[in-house]
Design a protein around this motif. Structure first.
Motif, mmCIF file in Angstrom:
data_model
loop_
_atom_site.group_PDB
_atom_site.id
_atom_site.type_symbol
_atom_site.label_atom_id
_atom_site.label_comp_id
_atom_site.label_asym_id
_atom_site.label_seq_id
_atom_site.Cartn_x
_atom_site.Cartn_y
_atom_site.Cartn_z
ATOM 1 N N GLU A 1 16.361 8.073 67.954
ATOM 2 C CA GLU A 1 17.169 9.205 68.606
ATOM 3 C C GLU A 1 18.039 8.727 67.522
ATOM 4 N N LEU B 1 17.332 4.385 71.948
ATOM 5 C CA LEU B 1 18.727 5.011 71.379
ATOM 6 C C LEU B 1 18.765 4.852 69.858
ATOM 7 N N VAL C 1 26.112 6.936 76.242
ATOM 8 C CA VAL C 1 24.975 6.499 76.496
ATOM 9 C C VAL C 1 24.689 6.484 78.291
ATOM 10 N N ALA D 1 18.307 9.628 75.540
ATOM 11 C CA ALA D 1 18.710 8.144 75.882
ATOM 12 C C ALA D 1 20.325 8.279 75.320
ATOM 13 N N GLY D 2 20.527 8.903 74.555
ATOM 14 C CA GLY D 2 22.246 8.863 74.251
ATOM 15 C C GLY D 2 22.846 10.745 73.607
#
Length: 258
Positions: A36, A33, A25, A10-11
């Protein structure tokens, strides 16, 4: 590791010019996020715990609303890092920064975009590398024309914990040790003729031809043009050896010199 982009992440975390992490992002999933980032903090707490993070929404097709952005900021704080600013992009990003009370930093946008503002996809942070993985054959050293044009900066004394040395628009040569907790940064390449125990960030302004060379490798973190690895991601058989660090098609490579 495959050179393909991992779109499930996701990031994308990159390390900026002064060691500040830039979180671009790619999927606006706050829970993912935060998870992670929590994993990164747990794997390398000395580097990421309570670290300043720049939020970059430039990879999204739509700027998040203020409520979602605030939720993300809170989630990242709970994960162990400190969002301190937004990466400048559009008028909507500027309005968002006012709404959520975070400043804008324009510097980080250049890490991802070429001239003309065309977005460039970068590879995700490398995953843990098995200690027995074969090291790739390092390519020959780049031609002089590929090096920084300005004369190199030389640091004769040790760089101690808490100190930072930055060679702007040039290479950096360190004739002594870079201690744990110290940081050396160069817009060009970095040459260390002692032990590297702290952080080394080459190609700080995005020069992907930059490299890092050191005589004794124990680095907390190495990065070239924002692509990074922490000690926990590096094969144990490279620790203590003379190594070269470089980028190969967007992937950070480390190999022994002897």
């Amino acid at each position: 590791m495959s050179s393909a982009i991992d779109y499930e992440q996701a990031g994308e975390l990159k390390i900026g010019q002064v060691g500040i992490a830039n979180l671009r992002v790619r999927t606006l999933d706050v829970a993912q996020l935060a998870a992670e980032m929590r994993d990164r903090v747990q794997r390398a707490p000395k580097l990421f715990e309570r670290a300043a993070v720049i939020l970059d929404f430039g990879g999204l097709t739509k700027t998040p609303d203020a409520a979602t952005a605030r939720k993300l900021v809170e989630g990242l704080r709970e994960a162990g890092v400190l969002p301190v600013a937004l990466a400048y992009g559009t008028r909507e990003i500027e309005e968002l920064s006012v709404a959520i009370g975070l400043p804008l930093l324009a510097k980080f946008r250049a890490q991802y975009e070429r001239t003309g503002d065309a977005p460039v996809e970068q590879a995700p942070p490398p995953q843990r590398v098995a200690a027995k993985a074969a090291a790739p054959e390092p390519p020959p050293a780049p031609a002089a024309s590929q090096q920084a044009s300005a004369p190199g900066m030389m640091q004769a004394s040790p760089v101690r914990s808490g100190q930072q040395v930055y060679a702007e628009n040039s290479d950096l040569t360190v004739l002594a040790t870079v201690g744990a907790g110290a940081e050396v940064i160069a817009d060009g390449s970095i040459h260390i003729y002692g032990a590297l125990r702290g952080r080394a960030l080459a190609g700080a302004q995005g020069n992907e031809k930059a490299r890092i060379f050191c005589r004794e490798f124990h680095a907390e973190l190495v990065a070239v043009a924002g692509h990074y690895k922490v000690l926990e991601d590096i094969p144990k058989d490279l620790r203590g050896k003379a190594v070269q660090v470089w980028l190969d098609q967007g992937q950070l490579r480390i190999a022994a010199l002897d």
